[in-house]
Design a protein around this motif. Structure first.
Motif, short mmCIF file in Angstrom:
data_model
loop_
_atom_site.label_atom_id
_atom_site.label_comp_id
_atom_site.label_asym_id
_atom_site.label_seq_id
_atom_site.Cartn_x
_atom_site.Cartn_y
_atom_site.Cartn_z
N HIS A 1 9.35 8.82 -6.75
CA HIS A 1 9.85 8.00 -5.64
C HIS A 1 8.62 7.61 -4.82
O HIS A 1 7.90 8.48 -4.33
N LEU A 2 8.38 6.29 -4.72
CA LEU A 2 7.17 5.85 -4.01
C LEU A 2 7.55 5.01 -2.80
O LEU A 2 8.38 4.09 -2.92
N SER A 3 6.93 5.32 -1.67
CA SER A 3 7.12 4.51 -0.47
C SER A 3 5.83 3.73 -0.25
O SER A 3 4.74 4.31 -0.15
N THR B 1 0.85 -1.19 0.00
CA THR B 1 0.00 0.00 0.00
C THR B 1 0.89 1.24 0.00
O THR B 1 1.67 1.45 0.92
N PRO B 2 0.80 2.08 -1.03
CA PRO B 2 1.64 3.29 -1.03
C PRO B 2 1.15 4.26 0.04
O PRO B 2 -0.06 4.40 0.24
N TYR B 3 2.10 4.88 0.75
CA TYR B 3 1.67 5.89 1.75
C TYR B 3 2.31 7.26 1.50
O TYR B 3 1.84 8.26 1.99
N PHE B 4 3.40 7.31 0.71
CA PHE B 4 3.98 8.61 0.38
C PHE B 4 4.56 8.55 -1.03
O PHE B 4 5.38 7.68 -1.32
N VAL B 5 4.09 9.45 -1.87
CA VAL B 5 4.52 9.44 -3.28
C VAL B 5 5.12 10.80 -3.61
O VAL B 5 4.52 11.84 -3.30
N GLU B 6 6.29 10.77 -4.20
CA GLU B 6 6.91 12.02 -4.66
C GLU B 6 6.94 12.01 -6.19
O GLU B 6 7.40 11.04 -6.80
N SER B 7 6.45 13.08 -6.78
CA SER B 7 6.42 13.20 -8.24
C SER B 7 6.97 14.57 -8.58
O SER B 7 6.49 15.58 -8.05
N ARG B 8 7.98 14.59 -9.41
CA ARG B 8 8.59 15.90 -9.67
C ARG B 8 9.12 16.00 -11.10
O ARG B 8 9.48 14.99 -11.72
N VAL B 9 9.12 17.23 -11.59
CA VAL B 9 9.81 17.54 -12.85
C VAL B 9 10.74 18.70 -12.56
O VAL B 9 10.33 19.71 -11.99
N GLN B 10 12.00 18.51 -12.89
CA GLN B 10 13.00 19.51 -12.52
C GLN B 10 13.85 19.89 -13.72
O GLN B 10 14.30 19.03 -14.48
N GLY B 11 14.04 21.18 -13.88
CA GLY B 11 14.93 21.69 -14.91
C GLY B 11 15.72 22.85 -14.34
O GLY B 11 15.57 23.19 -13.15
N SER B 12 16.54 23.44 -15.19
CA SER B 12 17.37 24.54 -14.67
C SER B 12 17.44 25.69 -15.68
O SER B 12 18.39 26.45 -15.70
N ARG B 13 16.39 25.80 -16.52
CA ARG B 13 16.46 26.78 -17.60
C ARG B 13 15.74 28.08 -17.30
O ARG B 13 15.57 28.92 -18.18
N GLY C 1 -5.25 8.51 3.70
CA GLY C 1 -4.04 8.77 4.47
C GLY C 1 -2.79 8.87 3.60
O GLY C 1 -1.75 9.32 4.07
N VAL C 2 -2.89 8.45 2.33
CA VAL C 2 -1.70 8.57 1.46
C VAL C 2 -1.45 10.05 1.14
O VAL C 2 -2.39 10.82 0.95
N SER C 3 -0.18 10.44 1.14
CA SER C 3 0.19 11.81 0.81
C SER C 3 1.03 11.84 -0.45
O SER C 3 1.80 10.91 -0.72
N VAL C 4 0.88 12.91 -1.21
CA VAL C 4 1.63 13.07 -2.45
C VAL C 4 2.33 14.42 -2.42
O VAL C 4 1.70 15.45 -2.16
N GLN C 5 3.64 14.37 -2.67
CA GLN C 5 4.40 15.62 -2.77
C GLN C 5 4.75 15.85 -4.23
O GLN C 5 5.28 14.96 -4.90
N THR D 1 9.89 -0.05 -2.00
CA THR D 1 10.17 1.30 -2.49
C THR D 1 10.34 1.22 -4.00
O THR D 1 10.87 0.23 -4.52
N MET D 2 9.88 2.26 -4.68
CA MET D 2 9.99 2.24 -6.15
C MET D 2 10.52 3.59 -6.62
O MET D 2 10.13 4.63 -6.11
N VAL D 3 11.39 3.51 -7.62
CA VAL D 3 11.92 4.74 -8.20
C VAL D 3 11.80 4.67 -9.71
O VAL D 3 12.11 3.64 -10.32
N VAL D 4 11.30 5.75 -10.31
CA VAL D 4 11.41 5.94 -11.77
C VAL D 4 12.33 7.14 -11.92
O VAL D 4 11.99 8.25 -11.51
N GLU D 5 13.50 6.90 -12.50
CA GLU D 5 14.53 7.94 -12.48
C GLU D 5 14.19 9.15 -13.32
O GLU D 5 14.41 10.28 -12.91
N ASP D 6 13.71 8.89 -14.54
CA ASP D 6 13.60 10.00 -15.50
C ASP D 6 12.60 9.64 -16.58
O ASP D 6 11.93 8.61 -16.52
N TRP D 7 12.50 10.49 -17.60
CA TRP D 7 11.52 10.27 -18.67
C TRP D 7 11.80 8.98 -19.44
O TRP D 7 10.91 8.41 -20.05
#
Ligand code: NAD
Length: 352
Positions: free
Chosen positions: A239-241, A144-156, A220-224, A246-252
């Protein structure tokens, strides 16, 4: 076979994607026309074989058109959608559908009145990384996932062009936020009970450009969620807890892995204090490798044009619309609440 004839209002960057991909992959739709307020864009449409109308009114008066896709800056979506629906057209509107929930309710009232199809181009529901995460959760691959992080990051250092102006509905929350919030709400189809926004304006004071959001769902699951344009050391796209791993998808490109306890999985080592670089600790000592197993990410098929295939299936076979206005309305209510959270400087309880 009769083709559905589609025209584009706004023939800029994203309209080009709609035009090319429908032509290549959706034989049941023919893109035939366009209207843009810029002559340069109209000339590009002509060069690509489209009929260019002198005005929106002229486009809407063309009875041979069935569908209009709206791909203008965000502040024009509400009025254009209403005008298209009233002219008897089915409407696909780019995201963010409107600037707030109230504007979308205005469109939905007209869609109900006219009985025409109205949908929002939430194409990132067909991103490969998102579909991998969705499948992993549905198949219980990390418990059961309880904390999910989803992000898109650039530097432009965006926001570019009209996206930098409040009046046009610019800013990161409306631009990328709407995608990542929609994805999160698809992963957890349950009530959102609290929101907390941290919106930064690093490149000007008009709109937010670097943002962190926290959504808590009823179970109760939270998403950042994070969208950055000033990030020089990237973190994983997902990044999923979960209770089971634990699960990670690194990039596109969707490199990544799942790490979970071995099936027989009990702690099979001496539960002693370990001397590590963190000092003497039981809690943060590394877990012996033989107690975990690594799994590949699940395989999925991903294609943005499935969005348009669904529109065809709805029109021809009465299929269920995949991106429903009611879903977009919940997303816009969450966005409204996030702006209110930023204004108040605290997290807010919601019931969305
Ligand atoms: P863009 O600036 O490249 O294109 C917008 C076009 O609209 C321009 O050619 C402009 O001249 C025209 N325009 C402006 N006002 C108009 C009006 N009143 N009537 C007709 N034309 C008008 O912007 P873009 O990147 O193509 O973005 C357009 C829309 O698509 C936005 O809503 C944006 O959020 C959305 N978008 C979605 C995705 C996605 O992945 N779904 C990606 C990019 C953009």
């Amino acid at each position: 076979m009769k083709k559905h004839r589609l025209a584009l209002i706004g023939y800029g960057g994203m309209a080009g994607w709609h035009h090319e991909n429908i032509r290549e992959k959706i034989p049941a739709i023919e893109v035939t026309g366009a209207f843009d307020v810029r002559e340069e864009a109209n000339q590009k449409a002509r060069d690509r074989g489209l009929t260019v109308y002198p005005s929106v009114a002229a486009l809407l008066a063309d009875d041979s058109l069935d569908i209009v896709t709206i791909a203008t800056p965000n502040d024009f979506h509400r009025q254009l959608a209403i005008d298209c629906l009233r002219a008897g057209k089915h409407v696909v509107c780019e995201k963010p559908v409107t600037l707030n929930a109230g504007e979308l309710e205005d469109i939905m009232a007209v869609a109900r009145e006219t009985g025409k199809l109205f949908s929002v181009h939430q194409n990132r529901r067909w991103d490969r990384d998102f579909l991998i995460v969705k499948k992993a959760i549905r198949d219980g691959l990390i418990g059961t996932p309880y904390f999910v992080e989803s992000r898109v990051q650039g530097s432009r250092g965006a926001m570019h062009g009209w996206r930098g102006h409040k009046q046009n509905g610019g800013g990161m929350l409306l631009d990328w936020g709407v995608h990542l919030i929609d994805q999160a709400m698809q992963l957890f189809p349950e009530k959102v009970v609290s929101v907390n926004a941290h919106l930064f304006s690093l490149y000007g004071s008009e709109v937010d450009d670097n943002i962190k959001l926290l959504l808590r769902f009823e179970s109760g699951v939270s998403v950042q969620l994070e969208m950055a344009t000033n990030c020089f050391i990237l973190q994983p796209r997902w990044h999923l807890s979960g209770t089971g791993g634990t699960m990670v998808v690194e990039d596109w490109s969707c490199k990544g892995k799942i790490v979970k306890l071995k099936a027989e999985g009990e702690m099979t080592w001496e539960d002693d204090i370990v001397y590590t670089e963190a000092g003497p600790t039981r809690t943060m000592a590394p877990r012996p490798r033989h107690t975990t197993q690594e799994e590949p990410l699940p395989a999925v098929k991903a294609d943005w044009t499935e969005y348009y295939q669904n529109i065809v299936n709805v029109l021809e076979h009465g299929a269920e619309l995949l991106v429903k206005p009611e879903e977009a309305l919940r997303v816009m209510k969450v966005i409204d609440a996030l702006f209110a959270s930023q204004e108040a400087g605290v997290g807010l309880k919601v019931d969305i």
